[in-house]
Design a protein around this motif. Structure first.
Motif, PDB file in Angstrom:
ATOM      1  N   LEU A 344       0.828  -1.206   0.000  1.00  0.00           N
ATOM      2  CA  LEU A 344       0.000   0.000   0.000  1.00  0.00           C
ATOM      3  C   LEU A 344       0.864   1.258   0.000  1.00  0.00           C
ATOM      4  O   LEU A 344       0.562   2.228  -0.708  1.00  0.00           O
ATOM      5  N   ILE A 345       1.932   1.267   0.775  1.00  0.00           N
ATOM      6  CA  ILE A 345       2.854   2.413   0.768  1.00  0.00           C
ATOM      7  C   ILE A 345       3.373   2.652  -0.644  1.00  0.00           C
ATOM      8  O   ILE A 345       3.382   3.787  -1.149  1.00  0.00           O
ATOM      9  N   ARG A 347       2.097   1.780  -3.546  1.00  0.00           N
ATOM     10  CA  ARG A 347       1.040   2.209  -4.478  1.00  0.00           C
ATOM     11  C   ARG A 347       0.625   3.655  -4.199  1.00  0.00           C
ATOM     12  O   ARG A 347       0.507   4.469  -5.123  1.00  0.00           O
ATOM     13  N   GLN A 348       0.410   3.999  -2.934  1.00  0.00           N
ATOM     14  CA  GLN A 348      -0.023   5.346  -2.597  1.00  0.00           C
ATOM     15  C   GLN A 348       1.056   6.391  -2.884  1.00  0.00           C
ATOM     16  O   GLN A 348       0.760   7.499  -3.344  1.00  0.00           O
ATOM     17  N   PHE A 349       2.299   6.010  -2.585  1.00  0.00           N
ATOM     18  CA  PHE A 349       3.376   6.990  -2.783  1.00  0.00           C
ATOM     19  C   PHE A 349       3.457   7.419  -4.246  1.00  0.00           C
ATOM     20  O   PHE A 349       3.508   8.617  -4.547  1.00  0.00           O
ATOM     21  N   HIS A 351       1.265   7.246  -6.524  1.00  0.00           N
ATOM     22  CA  HIS A 351       0.070   7.966  -6.951  1.00  0.00           C
ATOM     23  C   HIS A 351       0.158   9.432  -6.534  1.00  0.00           C
ATOM     24  O   HIS A 351      -0.320  10.332  -7.238  1.00  0.00           O
ATOM     25  N   ALA A 352       0.767   9.695  -5.362  1.00  0.00           N
ATOM     26  CA  ALA A 352       0.900  11.071  -4.862  1.00  0.00           C
ATOM     27  C   ALA A 352       2.048  11.827  -5.510  1.00  0.00           C
ATOM     28  O   ALA A 352       2.020  13.063  -5.599  1.00  0.00           O
ATOM     29  N   ILE A 408       0.806  11.315   2.198  1.00  0.00           N
ATOM     30  CA  ILE A 408       0.023  10.108   2.468  1.00  0.00           C
ATOM     31  C   ILE A 408       0.017   9.740   3.953  1.00  0.00           C
ATOM     32  O   ILE A 408      -0.515   8.703   4.348  1.00  0.00           O
ATOM     33  N   CYS A 411      -3.491   8.977   5.579  1.00  0.00           N
ATOM     34  CA  CYS A 411      -4.474   8.204   4.822  1.00  0.00           C
ATOM     35  C   CYS A 411      -3.876   6.917   4.294  1.00  0.00           C
ATOM     36  O   CYS A 411      -4.237   6.439   3.221  1.00  0.00           O
ATOM     37  N   SER A 412      -2.939   6.364   5.052  1.00  0.00           N
ATOM     38  CA  SER A 412      -2.256   5.168   4.578  1.00  0.00           C
ATOM     39  C   SER A 412      -2.358   4.055   5.624  1.00  0.00           C
ATOM     40  O   SER A 412      -3.426   3.846   6.211  1.00  0.00           O
TER      41      SER A 412
END
Length: 591
Positions: A344-345, A347-349, A351-352, A408, A411-412
């Motif tokens: 998740l880290i 993927r989110q990173f 994306h941001a 993030i 919200c992570s």
């Protein structure tokens, strides 16, 4: 062959790196009799550091700590006839000599101060390339090419004969640029004994002695695998080498100082940052497979039998260029679902982040599963996930990258926190580039009290009869049961960096243990024990005379220490990591 009848010369060390113990010079000068005081300040990374200092402070570029040491001991050295030889001149040996002159003037002293230059090729790269030298990378074979425009340091490793010339002219203090670590010891020895440039065996012995004491406290118990066996490691003394006319030496330390000099500590240092059995230097090739060690008394180890071969007609050149900028995020992953949290880290990173992984020159991901099941403490529940980027474009590596990690934060993953450092700009990094240059293109410039002499760096072309080194007889371990135990129960190690590569030396303390190790620890077995060895080409070299094996991990440190993304960028702990591996060992060896 040397015909000197002079007594041995006792050569002390007072520095193993830029930042070593400041009081070591005064301790060596006042702690017992010595004839010469030497020190090594330089490393591949140090040259890059000095270039950054010089960029901010014109006229700098040398090790100011050496000047401070001269403030402490110059008067005593002059009164006692102690010669001082140091490569603290770094990128500016003339400037270092001027600073030492200022110290002498302030104290009303009048030493003869010399400096040895000529090693710095930075401003000559274009001319040398035009002369036909492409500075091909020693590991990859890639020519330097357009990278020449980004080079910030380019220094050839020079040998001991510029030092000898300065001492012959009466110098009391000799300051060099990138003289090799061992040359600062070989120089006073060659001068004292009047060796010729083709006294290969004597020179080889002095180079070995220089290699042993060049890192200061590392041969008196520092960084030693069996440190728990040494009675007093609170404040180890620094070493000296008594070099005899034939090149043999006795390694020791001043009485009453901490630490220990033993066959174990000497063997450990012999293995530091070496490659094959042939230890290449500008003055001679020392055959490490011919070394004989004997403990002659408390804190006294004799090194003898060293054979030497003619030096190659080329010199190694250590270059650094600006590689760009680097940055990283490092996130703690705690408790359950560790792998899912890392995913998740990631993927989110991205994306941001306004840039994707494909937009960076280099992206390195590191998952460190340091967590434990049913943890006893909060710390035992934590693993770490890192994303590291490198790129020539400072904007991409700076706030645009680090802010994505901050964004993030709420919200992570549950329990999210950073594990070191914080959001910030990218940091510049350098890339190490090793190459060779024709020795005829690098004459040494020796300046003694303003007088210039030029010393050829080219080894003499004289008849040489190749020789074979006789290896010790094999000793087999009697068959019998085995028991699982860490390798470090029996074996010591020493590891370090060699440009983009790492070396790992491992030594036994008995012939039986060595020959078992020699059979057991093949490169294939090493790859089973260490994933790092399975991911890189590894070469093995055998040194049965000192009961040792040496492994070279090619490319482990990426583009070199300054650019490495490893947690241990200089591979200092690689050997201790191997010692922790549990294997089946014959019980007859374990006792």
């Amino acid at each position: 062959m040397s015909t000197s009848t002079a007594p041995p010369i006792r050569i002390a060390n007072c520095s193993g790196f830029f930042g070593d113990r400041l009081s070591a010079a005064s301790e060596m000068v006042s702690g017992g009799p010595i004839d010469a005081l030497t020190g090594d300040w330089l490393a591949e990374l140090t040259m890059l550091i000095l270039s950054r200092i010089a960029a901010k402070r014109p006229g700098a570029g040398y090790a100011r700590t050496f000047v401070t040491q001269m403030e402490q001991v110059m008067g005593t050295c002059l009164d006692s006839g102690i010669k001082v030889v140091s490569n603290a001149g770094g990128l500016n040996p003339a400037g270092c000599a001027d600073a030492v002159h200022e110290v002498a003037d302030r104290f009303g002293l009048n030493p003869s101060i010399a400096y040895v230059a000529g090693d710095d090729l930075t401003d000559r790269l274009g001319d040398v390339i035009a002369a036909g030298n492409d500075f091909a990378h020693l590991d990859t074979g890639q020519p330097l090419g357009d990278l020449a425009e980004r080079i910030v340091t380019a220094n050839a490793y020079i040998g001991c004969w510029g030092i000898v010339e300065a001492l012959n002219q009466g110098a009391d203090i000799v300051i060099t640029g990138r003289a090799t670590d061992a040359a600062v010891v070989a120089g006073p020895a060659a001068w004292h004994h009047g060796w010729a440039r083709d006294d290969w065996d004597a020179l080889a012995g002095a180079i070995v002695a220089g290699h042993v004491i060049e890192c200061g406290g590392q041969v008196t118990g520092g960084n030693y695998s069996f440190f728990t066996e040494i009675a007093d490691m609170t404040y180890p003394g620094f070493p000296w080498a008594e070099v005899a006319a034939d090149g043999s030496s006795v390694i020791g330390k001043h009485s009453g100082t901490g630490g220990e000099v033993s066959i174990g500590t000497v063997t450990s240092q012999l293995l530091y940052e070496i490659q094959s059995e042939r230890y290449m230097n500008p003055d001679v090739v020392s055959r490490f497979d011919s070394i004989d060690l004997n403990q002659t008394g408390p804190d006294r180890v004799r090194i003898s039998g060293v054979r030497g071969e003619p030096a190659p007609p080329t010199l190694k050149v250590a270059m650094n260029y600006q590689g760009g900028y680097r940055n990283q995020i490092s996130i703690g992953l705690t408790g359950l679902d560790i792998e899912a949290k890392a995913e998740l880290i990631e993927r989110q990173f991205w994306h941001a982040c306004p840039y994707g992984p494909e937009d960076y020159e280099t992206v390195v991901r590191k998952f460190l599963p340091t967590h434990k099941a049913d943890p006893a403490t909060n710390e035992e529940a934590v693993a770490v996930y890192k994303i590291i980027v490198k790129d020539p474009d400072e904007r991409k590596v700076g706030r645009a990258f680090s802010n994505a990690g901050t964004e993030i934060g709420l919200c992570s993953i549950p329990g999210m926190f950073g594990t070191g450092g914080g959001p910030g700009p990218g940091q510049p990094f350098g890339v190490y580039w090793p190459a060779l240059v024709d020795a005829t293109l690098v004459p040494m410039e020796v300046v003694v009290d303003g007088r210039l002499a030029v010393v050829d760096s080219t080894p003499p072309e004289v008849p040489f009869e190749p020789f074979d080194v006789v290896s010790p007889s094999r000793v087999d371990v009697r068959p019998g049961p085995k028991r699982a135990a860490p390798l470090g129960t029996l074996f010591g190690t020493r590891s370090g960096d060699k440009g983009p590569n790492a070396n790992l030396g491992i030594f036994a303390r008995s012939a039986e243990a060595y020959w078992w190790l020699s059979d057991f620890l093949t490169t294939e077995q090493l790859a089973e024990l260490m994933p790092e060895a399975s991911q890189h080409r590894v070469d093995r070299y055998d040194l049965p005379n000192i009961l040792s094996l040496n492994f070279i991990f090619h490319g482990l440190l990426e583009e070199g220490v300054a650019a490495s993304t490893r947690q241990d960028p200089q591979a200092k702990a690689l050997g201790e990591y191997l010692r922790a591996k549990v294997v089946d060992i014959p019980m007859s060896l374990l006792g």
